[in-house]
Design a protein around this motif. Structure first.
Motif, PDB file in Angstrom:
ATOM      1  N   ILE A  21       0.902  -0.893  -0.027  1.00 53.76           N
ATOM      2  CA  ILE A  21      -0.083   0.041  -0.002  1.00 53.76           C
ATOM      3  C   ILE A  21       0.989   1.312   0.101  1.00 53.76           C
ATOM      4  CG2 ILE A  21      -1.785   1.238   1.289  1.00 53.76           C
ATOM      5  CD1 ILE A  21      -2.805  -1.430   2.190  1.00 53.76           C
ATOM      6  N   ILE A  22       0.531   2.095  -0.906  1.00 55.59           N
ATOM      7  CA  ILE A  22       1.295   3.379  -1.063  1.00 55.59           C
ATOM      8  C   ILE A  22       0.359   4.493  -0.606  1.00 55.59           C
ATOM      9  CG2 ILE A  22       0.851   3.985  -3.367  1.00 55.59           C
ATOM     10  CD1 ILE A  22       3.604   4.793  -3.782  1.00 55.59           C
ATOM     11  N   SER A  23       1.068   5.710   0.224  1.00 56.36           N
ATOM     12  CA  SER A  23       0.382   6.599   0.606  1.00 56.36           C
ATOM     13  C   SER A  23       0.879   8.029   0.201  1.00 56.36           C
ATOM     14  CB  SER A  23       0.386   6.759   2.163  1.00 56.36           C
ATOM     15  OG  SER A  23      -0.310   7.978   2.567  1.00 56.36           O
ATOM     16  N   SER A  24       0.096   8.812  -0.425  1.00 57.94           N
ATOM     17  CA  SER A  24       0.756  10.164  -0.829  1.00 57.94           C
ATOM     18  C   SER A  24       1.129  11.082   0.288  1.00 57.94           C
ATOM     19  CB  SER A  24      -0.404  10.881  -1.662  1.00 57.94           C
ATOM     20  OG  SER A  24      -1.439  11.145  -0.744  1.00 57.94           O
ATOM     21  N   LEU A  25       0.623  10.730   1.437  1.00 58.83           N
ATOM     22  CA  LEU A  25       1.335  11.318   3.019  1.00 58.83           C
ATOM     23  C   LEU A  25       2.112  10.580   3.558  1.00 58.83           C
ATOM     24  CD1 LEU A  25      -2.300  12.487   3.760  1.00 58.83           C
ATOM     25  CD2 LEU A  25      -0.655  13.928   2.612  1.00 58.83           C
ATOM     26  N   PRO A  26       3.294  11.247   4.174  1.00 58.29           N
ATOM     27  CA  PRO A  26       3.923  10.552   5.400  1.00 58.29           C
ATOM     28  C   PRO A  26       3.313   9.781   6.101  1.00 58.29           C
ATOM     29  CG  PRO A  26       4.726  12.686   5.079  1.00 58.29           C
ATOM     30  CD  PRO A  26       3.423  12.587   4.433  1.00 58.29           C
ATOM     31  N   ILE A  27       3.742   8.485   6.767  1.00 52.73           N
ATOM     32  CA  ILE A  27       3.261   7.665   7.670  1.00 52.73           C
ATOM     33  C   ILE A  27       2.438   8.551   8.756  1.00 52.73           C
ATOM     34  CG2 ILE A  27       5.268   7.225   9.124  1.00 52.73           C
ATOM     35  CD1 ILE A  27       3.076   4.433   8.014  1.00 52.73           C
ATOM     36  N   ALA A  28       2.817   9.423   9.420  1.00 52.08           N
ATOM     37  CA  ALA A  28       2.110  10.171  10.349  1.00 52.08           C
ATOM     38  C   ALA A  28       0.905  10.797  10.037  1.00 52.08           C
ATOM     39  CB  ALA A  28       3.113  11.194  11.195  1.00 52.08           C
ATOM     40  N   SER A  29       0.655  11.073   8.837  1.00 52.30           N
ATOM     41  CA  SER A  29      -0.644  11.563   8.251  1.00 52.30           C
ATOM     42  C   SER A  29      -1.357  10.885   7.449  1.00 52.30           C
ATOM     43  CB  SER A  29      -0.278  12.854   7.420  1.00 52.30           C
ATOM     44  OG  SER A  29       0.695  14.009   8.297  1.00 52.30           O
ATOM     45  N   CYS A  30      -0.960   9.450   7.258  1.00 53.21           N
ATOM     46  CA  CYS A  30      -1.540   8.753   6.288  1.00 53.21           C
ATOM     47  C   CYS A  30      -2.932   8.276   6.810  1.00 53.21           C
ATOM     48  CB  CYS A  30      -0.611   7.526   5.828  1.00 53.21           C
ATOM     49  SG  CYS A  30      -0.947   6.118   6.777  1.00 53.21           S
ATOM     50  N   PHE A  31      -3.926   7.584   5.687  1.00 50.55           N
ATOM     51  CA  PHE A  31      -5.179   7.143   6.247  1.00 50.55           C
ATOM     52  C   PHE A  31      -5.239   6.282   7.212  1.00 50.55           C
ATOM     53  CE2 PHE A  31      -8.511   4.068   4.825  1.00 50.55           C
ATOM     54  CZ  PHE A  31      -9.546   4.804   5.143  1.00 50.55           C
ATOM     55  N   PHE A  32      -4.245   5.433   7.537  1.00 45.26           N
ATOM     56  CA  PHE A  32      -4.502   4.477   8.420  1.00 45.26           C
ATOM     57  C   PHE A  32      -4.015   4.951   9.758  1.00 45.26           C
ATOM     58  CE2 PHE A  32      -3.831   2.101   4.371  1.00 45.26           C
ATOM     59  CZ  PHE A  32      -5.101   1.541   4.631  1.00 45.26           C
ATOM     60  N   CYS A  33      -3.314   6.045   9.925  1.00 47.80           N
ATOM     61  CA  CYS A  33      -2.705   6.473  11.415  1.00 47.80           C
ATOM     62  C   CYS A  33      -2.785   8.038  11.542  1.00 47.80           C
ATOM     63  CB  CYS A  33      -1.448   5.677  11.877  1.00 47.80           C
ATOM     64  SG  CYS A  33      -0.263   6.256  10.536  1.00 47.80           S
ATOM     65  N   GLY A  34      -3.266   8.505  10.614  1.00 47.21           N
ATOM     66  CA  GLY A  34      -3.295   9.984  10.632  1.00 47.21           C
ATOM     67  C   GLY A  34      -4.619  10.857  10.137  1.00 47.21           C
ATOM     68  N   SER A  35      -4.582  11.782   9.628  1.00 49.68           N
ATOM     69  CA  SER A  35      -5.640  12.582   9.128  1.00 49.68           C
ATOM     70  C   SER A  35      -6.101  12.377   7.606  1.00 49.68           C
ATOM     71  CB  SER A  35      -5.468  14.107   9.463  1.00 49.68           C
ATOM     72  OG  SER A  35      -4.211  14.528   8.540  1.00 49.68           O
ATOM     73  N   GLY A  36      -5.294  11.639   6.782  1.00 49.71           N
ATOM     74  CA  GLY A  36      -5.627  11.401   5.344  1.00 49.71           C
ATOM     75  C   GLY A  36      -6.887  10.821   5.167  1.00 49.71           C
ATOM     76  N   GLY A  37      -7.402  10.978   4.101  1.00 51.13           N
ATOM     77  CA  GLY A  37      -8.611  10.195   3.724  1.00 51.13           C
ATOM     78  C   GLY A  37      -8.160   8.881   2.800  1.00 51.13           C
ATOM     79  N   PRO A  38      -9.303   8.310   2.358  1.00 50.36           N
ATOM     80  CA  PRO A  38      -9.163   7.074   1.688  1.00 50.36           C
ATOM     81  C   PRO A  38      -8.625   7.422   0.329  1.00 50.36           C
ATOM     82  CG  PRO A  38     -11.351   7.437   1.854  1.00 50.36           C
ATOM     83  CD  PRO A  38     -10.770   8.468   2.790  1.00 50.36           C
ATOM     84  N   GLU A  39      -8.627   8.639  -0.167  1.00 48.98           N
ATOM     85  CA  GLU A  39      -8.225   9.076  -1.560  1.00 48.98           C
ATOM     86  C   GLU A  39      -6.777   9.427  -1.566  1.00 48.98           C
ATOM     87  OE1 GLU A  39      -8.710  12.779   0.675  1.00 48.98           O
ATOM     88  OE2 GLU A  39      -9.992  10.892   0.596  1.00 48.98           O
ATOM     89  N   THR A  40      -6.139   9.252  -0.327  1.00 50.83           N
ATOM     90  CA  THR A  40      -4.712   9.297  -0.540  1.00 50.83           C
ATOM     91  C   THR A  40      -3.958   7.944  -0.308  1.00 50.83           C
ATOM     92  OG1 THR A  40      -4.785   9.264   2.059  1.00 50.83           O
ATOM     93  CG2 THR A  40      -5.139  11.302   0.935  1.00 50.83           C
ATOM     94  N   VAL A  41      -4.636   6.875  -0.526  1.00 49.71           N
ATOM     95  CA  VAL A  41      -3.991   5.650  -0.450  1.00 49.71           C
ATOM     96  C   VAL A  41      -4.227   4.855  -1.421  1.00 49.71           C
ATOM     97  CG1 VAL A  41      -3.255   5.622   1.907  1.00 49.71           C
ATOM     98  CG2 VAL A  41      -5.471   4.487   1.028  1.00 49.71           C
ATOM     99  N   ALA A  42      -3.326   3.857  -2.228  1.00 48.59           N
ATOM    100  CA  ALA A  42      -3.473   2.834  -3.200  1.00 48.59           C
ATOM    101  C   ALA A  42      -2.904   1.537  -2.804  1.00 48.59           C
ATOM    102  CB  ALA A  42      -2.846   3.628  -4.638  1.00 48.59           C
ATOM    103  N   GLU A  43      -3.629   0.742  -3.429  1.00 49.45           N
ATOM    104  CA  GLU A  43      -3.117  -0.797  -3.260  1.00 49.45           C
ATOM    105  C   GLU A  43      -2.184  -0.835  -4.565  1.00 49.45           C
ATOM    106  OE1 GLU A  43      -5.651  -4.321  -2.568  1.00 49.45           O
ATOM    107  OE2 GLU A  43      -7.117  -2.878  -1.884  1.00 49.45           O
ATOM    108  N   VAL A  44      -1.170  -1.564  -4.711  1.00 44.41           N
ATOM    109  CA  VAL A  44      -0.012  -1.928  -5.610  1.00 44.41           C
ATOM    110  C   VAL A  44       0.313  -3.374  -5.706  1.00 44.41           C
ATOM    111  CG1 VAL A  44       2.261  -0.986  -6.587  1.00 44.41           C
ATOM    112  CG2 VAL A  44       0.812   0.671  -5.264  1.00 44.41           C
ATOM    113  N   GLU A  45       0.120  -3.923  -6.861  1.00 47.80           N
ATOM    114  CA  GLU A  45       0.290  -5.175  -7.186  1.00 47.80           C
ATOM    115  C   GLU A  45       1.743  -5.037  -7.987  1.00 47.80           C
ATOM    116  OE1 GLU A  45      -2.855  -7.184  -8.961  1.00 47.80           O
ATOM    117  OE2 GLU A  45      -4.197  -6.598  -7.215  1.00 47.80           O
TER     118      GLU A  45
END
Length: 85
Positions: A21-45
């Motif tokens: 999973i890639i996040s457009s935001l650094p880990i502290a602000s990502c969708f899973f542990c910060g304030s980013g929304g679901p539009e900030t992450v993508a699954e990558v195969e």
């Protein structure tokens, strides 16, 4: 084909050498542990397995939009390659 810049999410169960999973935001602000929304992450195969990096990376692959499978994220990048910026 699209290129997405971002950060690899290192959480257990979310990083596998060929699926990540890639996040457009650094880990502290990502969708899973910060304030980013679901539009900030993508699954990558990945085309080939990769090693984790905390650095900014770019992944290039074929974008697929998910509008119905609640077990997957909205954006899925398939057959991707990774470049560490």
């Amino acid at each position: 084909e699209v290129t997405l810049p971002g950060y690899i999410i290192p959480f257990e169960g979310m990083f596998k050498p060929d699926q990540l999973i890639i996040s457009s935001l650094p880990i502290a602000s990502c969708f899973f542990c910060g304030s980013g929304g679901p539009e900030t992450v993508a699954e990558v195969e990945m085309k080939e397995p990769v090693k984790y990096s905390a650095k900014l990376v770019s992944v290039t692959g074929t974008l697929e939009l998910n509008d119905s499978d609640t077990d997957q994220l909205m954006y899925i990048l398939k057959n991707a390659t990774l470049k560490i910026d």
